[in-house]
Write a protein that holds these residues in place. Structure first.
Motif, PDB file in Angstrom:
ATOM      1  N   GLU B 107       0.846  -1.202   0.000  1.00 58.07           N
ATOM      2  CA  GLU B 107       0.000   0.000   0.000  1.00 58.07           C
ATOM      3  C   GLU B 107       0.877   1.247   0.000  1.00 58.07           C
ATOM      4  O   GLU B 107       1.960   1.269   0.580  1.00 58.07           O
ATOM      5  N   ARG B 108       0.402   2.281  -0.656  1.00 60.86           N
ATOM      6  CA  ARG B 108       1.097   3.563  -0.717  1.00 60.86           C
ATOM      7  C   ARG B 108       0.025   4.631  -0.713  1.00 60.86           C
ATOM      8  O   ARG B 108      -0.926   4.544  -1.490  1.00 60.86           O
ATOM      9  N   HIS B 109       0.154   5.567   0.185  1.00 59.04           N
ATOM     10  CA  HIS B 109      -0.808   6.669   0.209  1.00 59.04           C
ATOM     11  C   HIS B 109      -0.079   7.992   0.120  1.00 59.04           C
ATOM     12  O   HIS B 109       1.076   8.089   0.524  1.00 59.04           O
ATOM     13  N   HIS B 110      -0.782   8.997  -0.357  1.00 55.82           N
ATOM     14  CA  HIS B 110      -0.205  10.329  -0.388  1.00 55.82           C
ATOM     15  C   HIS B 110      -0.806  11.207   0.703  1.00 55.82           C
ATOM     16  O   HIS B 110      -0.270  12.260   1.015  1.00 55.82           O
ATOM     17  N   SER B 111      -1.923  10.769   1.258  1.00 55.73           N
ATOM     18  CA  SER B 111      -2.480  11.493   2.421  1.00 55.73           C
ATOM     19  C   SER B 111      -3.280  10.531   3.294  1.00 55.73           C
ATOM     20  O   SER B 111      -4.308  10.897   3.855  1.00 55.73           O
ATOM     21  N   GLY B 112      -2.817   9.299   3.365  1.00 52.38           N
ATOM     22  CA  GLY B 112      -3.467   8.309   4.230  1.00 52.38           C
ATOM     23  C   GLY B 112      -4.618   7.586   3.548  1.00 52.38           C
ATOM     24  O   GLY B 112      -5.169   8.058   2.552  1.00 52.38           O
ATOM     25  N   ALA B 113      -4.975   6.430   4.099  1.00 54.61           N
ATOM     26  CA  ALA B 113      -6.072   5.616   3.560  1.00 54.61           C
ATOM     27  C   ALA B 113      -7.385   6.124   4.143  1.00 54.61           C
ATOM     28  O   ALA B 113      -7.562   6.128   5.360  1.00 54.61           O
ATOM     29  N   ILE B 114      -8.277   6.539   3.273  1.00 51.51           N
ATOM     30  CA  ILE B 114      -9.534   7.135   3.757  1.00 51.51           C
ATOM     31  C   ILE B 114     -10.661   6.118   3.807  1.00 51.51           C
ATOM     32  O   ILE B 114     -10.605   5.077   3.154  1.00 51.51           O
ATOM     33  N   GLU B 115     -11.661   6.455   4.583  1.00 58.63           N
ATOM     34  CA  GLU B 115     -12.810   5.574   4.764  1.00 58.63           C
ATOM     35  C   GLU B 115     -14.005   6.189   4.036  1.00 58.63           C
ATOM     36  O   GLU B 115     -14.590   7.152   4.517  1.00 58.63           O
ATOM     37  N   LEU B 116     -14.326   5.634   2.907  1.00 58.45           N
ATOM     38  CA  LEU B 116     -15.362   6.209   2.037  1.00 58.45           C
ATOM     39  C   LEU B 116     -16.482   5.189   1.862  1.00 58.45           C
ATOM     40  O   LEU B 116     -16.275   4.136   1.264  1.00 58.45           O
ATOM     41  N   ARG B 117     -17.658   5.505   2.355  1.00 55.85           N
ATOM     42  CA  ARG B 117     -18.781   4.574   2.256  1.00 55.85           C
ATOM     43  C   ARG B 117     -19.308   4.494   0.822  1.00 55.85           C
ATOM     44  O   ARG B 117     -19.316   5.500   0.101  1.00 55.85           O
ATOM     45  N   ASP B 225      -7.562  -1.020 -21.907  1.00 57.15           N
ATOM     46  CA  ASP B 225      -7.764  -2.111 -20.942  1.00 57.15           C
ATOM     47  C   ASP B 225      -7.948  -1.650 -19.498  1.00 57.15           C
ATOM     48  O   ASP B 225      -7.900  -2.468 -18.581  1.00 57.15           O
ATOM     49  N   CYS B 226      -8.159  -0.358 -19.273  1.00 56.49           N
ATOM     50  CA  CYS B 226      -8.335   0.122 -17.891  1.00 56.49           C
ATOM     51  C   CYS B 226      -9.666  -0.365 -17.316  1.00 56.49           C
ATOM     52  O   CYS B 226     -10.647  -0.528 -18.033  1.00 56.49           O
ATOM     53  N   ILE B 227      -9.659  -0.580 -16.007  1.00 52.08           N
ATOM     54  CA  ILE B 227     -10.853  -1.086 -15.327  1.00 52.08           C
ATOM     55  C   ILE B 227     -11.190  -0.176 -14.147  1.00 52.08           C
ATOM     56  O   ILE B 227     -10.304   0.235 -13.395  1.00 52.08           O
ATOM     57  N   ILE B 228     -12.451   0.136 -14.012  1.00 55.04           N
ATOM     58  CA  ILE B 228     -12.973   0.758 -12.785  1.00 55.04           C
ATOM     59  C   ILE B 228     -13.333  -0.419 -11.892  1.00 55.04           C
ATOM     60  O   ILE B 228     -14.364  -1.068 -12.077  1.00 55.04           O
ATOM     61  N   ALA B 229     -12.429  -0.735 -10.946  1.00 55.94           N
ATOM     62  CA  ALA B 229     -12.522  -2.011 -10.217  1.00 55.94           C
ATOM     63  C   ALA B 229     -13.160  -1.841  -8.855  1.00 55.94           C
ATOM     64  O   ALA B 229     -12.845  -0.878  -8.146  1.00 55.94           O
ATOM     65  N   PHE B 230     -14.045  -2.771  -8.491  1.00 56.36           N
ATOM     66  CA  PHE B 230     -14.592  -2.735  -7.135  1.00 56.36           C
ATOM     67  C   PHE B 230     -14.279  -3.974  -6.318  1.00 56.36           C
ATOM     68  O   PHE B 230     -14.553  -4.013  -5.131  1.00 56.36           O
ATOM     69  N   LYS B 231     -13.701  -4.994  -6.944  1.00 54.51           N
ATOM     70  CA  LYS B 231     -13.309  -6.185  -6.179  1.00 54.51           C
ATOM     71  C   LYS B 231     -11.866  -6.533  -6.527  1.00 54.51           C
ATOM     72  O   LYS B 231     -11.418  -6.327  -7.659  1.00 54.51           O
ATOM     73  N   ALA B 232     -11.180  -7.094  -5.551  1.00 54.84           N
ATOM     74  CA  ALA B 232      -9.841  -7.634  -5.786  1.00 54.84           C
ATOM     75  C   ALA B 232      -9.775  -8.990  -5.092  1.00 54.84           C
ATOM     76  O   ALA B 232     -10.177  -9.118  -3.926  1.00 54.84           O
ATOM     77  N   ASN B 233      -9.296  -9.996  -5.831  1.00 55.46           N
ATOM     78  CA  ASN B 233      -9.315 -11.373  -5.316  1.00 55.46           C
ATOM     79  C   ASN B 233     -10.696 -11.732  -4.779  1.00 55.46           C
ATOM     80  O   ASN B 233     -10.842 -12.294  -3.697  1.00 55.46           O
ATOM     81  N   GLY B 234     -11.717 -11.372  -5.524  1.00 55.62           N
ATOM     82  CA  GLY B 234     -13.072 -11.804  -5.214  1.00 55.62           C
ATOM     83  C   GLY B 234     -13.865 -10.913  -4.296  1.00 55.62           C
ATOM     84  O   GLY B 234     -15.079 -10.807  -4.422  1.00 55.62           O
ATOM     85  N   GLU B 235     -13.213 -10.271  -3.345  1.00 54.83           N
ATOM     86  CA  GLU B 235     -13.969  -9.488  -2.361  1.00 54.83           C
ATOM     87  C   GLU B 235     -13.757  -7.994  -2.549  1.00 54.83           C
ATOM     88  O   GLU B 235     -12.894  -7.557  -3.313  1.00 54.83           O
ATOM     89  N   ALA B 236     -14.516  -7.210  -1.818  1.00 54.29           N
ATOM     90  CA  ALA B 236     -14.413  -5.757  -1.917  1.00 54.29           C
ATOM     91  C   ALA B 236     -12.964  -5.325  -1.734  1.00 54.29           C
ATOM     92  O   ALA B 236     -12.205  -5.930  -0.980  1.00 54.29           O
ATOM     93  N   LEU B 237     -12.582  -4.256  -2.433  1.00 53.79           N
ATOM     94  CA  LEU B 237     -11.270  -3.651  -2.213  1.00 53.79           C
ATOM     95  C   LEU B 237     -11.123  -3.318  -0.738  1.00 53.79           C
ATOM     96  O   LEU B 237     -12.089  -2.942  -0.079  1.00 53.79           O
ATOM     97  N   ARG B 238      -9.920  -3.434  -0.232  1.00 54.86           N
ATOM     98  CA  ARG B 238      -9.666  -2.984   1.130  1.00 54.86           C
ATOM     99  C   ARG B 238      -9.591  -1.458   1.137  1.00 54.86           C
ATOM    100  O   ARG B 238      -9.258  -0.829   0.118  1.00 54.86           O
ATOM    101  N   LYS B 239      -9.854  -0.914   2.306  1.00 54.31           N
ATOM    102  CA  LYS B 239      -9.750   0.536   2.513  1.00 54.31           C
ATOM    103  C   LYS B 239      -8.444   1.085   1.936  1.00 54.31           C
ATOM    104  O   LYS B 239      -8.434   2.067   1.188  1.00 54.31           O
ATOM    105  N   HIS B 241      -6.651   0.011  -0.363  1.00 53.13           N
ATOM    106  CA  HIS B 241      -6.486  -0.146  -1.808  1.00 53.13           C
ATOM    107  C   HIS B 241      -7.550   0.622  -2.593  1.00 53.13           C
ATOM    108  O   HIS B 241      -7.740   0.384  -3.790  1.00 53.13           O
ATOM    109  N   GLY B 242      -8.280   1.505  -1.903  1.00 52.74           N
ATOM    110  CA  GLY B 242      -9.164   2.411  -2.626  1.00 52.74           C
ATOM    111  C   GLY B 242     -10.653   2.147  -2.504  1.00 52.74           C
ATOM    112  O   GLY B 242     -11.427   2.634  -3.330  1.00 52.74           O
ATOM    113  N   TYR B 243     -11.053   1.363  -1.508  1.00 53.37           N
ATOM    114  CA  TYR B 243     -12.483   1.083  -1.322  1.00 53.37           C
ATOM    115  C   TYR B 243     -13.313   2.345  -1.439  1.00 53.37           C
ATOM    116  O   TYR B 243     -12.949   3.341  -0.833  1.00 53.37           O
ATOM    117  N   PRO B 244     -14.418   2.353  -2.152  1.00 49.78           N
ATOM    118  CA  PRO B 244     -14.980   1.174  -2.810  1.00 49.78           C
ATOM    119  C   PRO B 244     -14.500   0.947  -4.245  1.00 49.78           C
ATOM    120  O   PRO B 244     -14.718  -0.129  -4.763  1.00 49.78           O
TER     121      PRO B 244
END
Lengths: 424, 424
Positions: B107-117, B225-239, B241-244
């Motif tokens: 993980e790499r953040h430029h201003s921390g991992a945010i919590e976005l519902r 080939d770009c994807i607007i992704a909402f799952k990684a390895n089957g489940e929701a992205l982690r916070k 990694h950019g959830y949602p």
């Protein structure tokens, strides 16, 4: 900046026909209140853009975000007498793609998940071999490794449904399954190291837990594609999946994938152990039993919409999705029916089917509130077609627990809610 | 039961030549004390077979077993001023296969991992389009989905090594990478929904976090080939990694994979934002800078043995393993050198290379305590060959931070310990 919420020229992509009205419709919901007012990108709570988030020191091993707290394994209390001999179902209704993360991958124990240190681990190969051998964990790491993704399905998956629609949700009817990328040593490599004698026709595989869960496997399968696996999805197996080492038996029932594997004995005949006589046989109508029914036949299920994943959006574009798999090879086609099997449409496979691994299918369709009796029907490379429940019952009766690979039906109602039902 | 620990007829498999003596040797270690005594399968602590284990109610969302507590992401304190603008490296030295579990994925953040519902999430597409659109999360779920496994590599991966061998361990030199199966909607689908005007040559992509991390991407890539992704390895992205929802830009530097993606503006020219001028450019020897260096060139690294994964077993069979990848397509070959690049052996790819995804390689070899200068060298389907550090320096000097895809050297000593070194 102009944001239009309603009129919009028709999409250029035929299969998105109807999307526009709907998307516009959905957006009208979000945008209507804002139409003359605030920026539609601004929702009530925007703390995330106003301050900073979590630092990287907070997630040495990360967990799902709190909002996904319902995407977990679940057990069904009344199903078993004790949780140490029970089942925790994968939340397949909420997953996409094909990989099952270990953290939510189906688990089944016969005497609980044990904690076995690598240092204490030993694997013995004995019986009809030239040289009985005992391997430490470190020994195993020195043999050439293989990597492959396979599904594991419990023979009892969908077993409750023999008697009619019972459990309300794909997680419970079809969640005794997971699909992971395994790394380990080919069992063939280890058996060849010990040297199988010509009279060796079976291996008997035993776990280190109290149940031992012993199972007999024909030598042909043992020498074919079985893996002594120590990693799943890249990292060490979880405790509940057999840490440090489990057997992988591609395409065959999950009970044979012995966890915490401790001993493999080469034998002339099968052991006929508890796990392959009193259990994991299929009682037929006349009281006799089918045995050695190891292979998991082609099967599929719609994971969304489904009882735990109802349609919550308006009419118009709808993605119907699900999983298909076969223990006999690759999935070649999946059909979806909206009318309980009267008519079928061929679904799109997200990727070409891989042998004995989950395949994700999608049907990109339109829904305008009509009731649906949703079904999916898998076909594999052998030409086998997933049967209806009644076709299975005709041959196998209703006394079985295991190997129910019937077509599943979800009744999707006008309000988008879904129920497990049976159609005849 | 006879268990022999020493003599044993030679293996029938040529490439296991030498395994026997060694395996026997290792086993002698475990077995010597037991030779005349207790059953070698019985180690000091066997509680696991004496009682029952954990029930399924204890693992609704499972975590790694306590014995794997060191297989976690790690940051390097002195590398950045603050953990909210920092890096947590994948423990690639301890993983196998190709999938990176989300829980230990870089993980790499430029201003921390945010919590976005999900409820608060909006994605706007605006700028040079026929119809600006705003999508809710639910809207995105109604478009046809794609599934694909891709690596993400930070442009700064291995960046510290420009100046010579610095960080001691594959996790720190090469761990700004992960490889996951993504599910989401093709960016092309959404851009076509909005209708890109002929003068639209770039998209500018922005995240919802305070940094916004805006990046310009040529329209050709956005429509490819770009994807607007909402799952990684089957489940929701982690916070983290950019959830949602995050952007997936296959093969291109990780910084462009905008997390918590909030807006995509179609533009005639690139924005030349902070993230693509003051950062993510490569300063050359003469002080000028390369920019728009988006593609991650072919690269590989030996993950074991390596400084964090020394050889702990005796002489004889040794599995050398590592990862290879290319942003330009599939890996076709990996060579391994034990003598710092003088001679090379071709490694075995666990599976055929897949475009822009990690490939696992193995070299099944013998080690008898000789010092090794271990290197790996990747080749991709374009014919490109991974260069040495000196070859890169000749062209790019030593002022760069990003895009260091040089051949890495581990000095493996007689005691099996390894160190990050440079050979000329």
């Amino acid at each position: 900046m102009t944001v239009r919420f309603t009129s919009k020229k028709p999409s250029r992509r035929a299969f998105l026909k109807g999307t526009l009205a709907s998307t516009a419709g959905v957006m009208a919901g979000a945008g209507a209140a804002n139409a003359a007012g605030p920026d539609p990108l601004i929702t009530e709570k925007q703390d995330w853009a106003m301050g900073t988030g979590d630092g990287v020191d907070e997630t040495p091993y990360g967990l799902p975000i709190q909002f996904e707290g319902d995407v977990i394994r679940r057990n069904v209390e009344w199903l078993t007498a004790d949780t140490i001999s029970s089942i925790n179902f994968s939340p397949i209704h909420a997953l996409d793609g094909t990989i099952t993360p270990q953290g939510c991958a189906f688990e089944r124990h016969h005497s609980g998940a044990i904690e076995l240190r690598k240092e204490d681990f030993r694997l013995m190969i004995n019986g009809l071999v030239d040289t009985p051998l005992v391997f430490t964990y470190e020994d195993l790491e020195r043999f050439p490794r293989v990597n492959k993704t396979f599904f594991l399905e419990c023979a009892a998956n969908t077993g409750m449904e023999w008697a009619g629609a019972q459990l309300n949700g794909a997680q419970f009817t079809h969640g005794m399954i997971h699909n992971m990328e395994y790394s380990g040593v080919s069992l063939r490599t280890l058996l060849e190291e010990a040297g199988v004698k010509p009279e060796g026709k079976w291996v008997y595989v035993e776990g280190a837990d109290a149940s031992s869960n012993g199972r007999s496997i024909p030598i042909e399968k043992a020498l074919d594609d079985c893996i002594i696996a120590f990693k799943a999805n890249g990292e060490a197996l979880r405790k509940e999946h057999g840490y440090p080492v489990r057997l992988v038996v591609p395409g065959w029932e999950g009970n044979m994938w012995v966890k915490w594997v401790r001993r493999i004995e080469v034998k002339e005949i099968a052991v006929e152990s508890r796990e392959e006589t009193s259990k994991y046989t299929d009682t037929l109508e006349d009281g006799t039993a089918r045995k050695w029914t190891w292979v998991m036949d082609a099967k599929s299920v719609v994971t969304s919409p489904s009882p735990q994943s109802p349609i919550k959006h308006g009419h118009g574009p709808l993605v119907i999705t699900g999983l298909a798999w076969s223990g006999r090879g690759a999935i070649t086609r999946v059909d979806v029916s909206k009318d309980g099997g009267k008519t079928w449409e061929t679904a799109r496979l997200a990727n070409p089917g891989q042998p004995m691994a989950l395949t994700r299918f999608y049907l990109d369709t339109e829904w305008n509130g009509e009731e649906m009796y949703l079904q999916s029907r898998a076909m594999d490379e052998t030409g086998y077609v997933q049967p209806t429940k009644n076709m299975l019952r005709e041959i196998r009766g209703e006394n079985s627990v295991y190997h129910n690979n019937c077509i599943q039906t979800w009744w999707v109602k006008a309000d988008g809610e879904a129920e497990n039902v049976e159609v005849s």
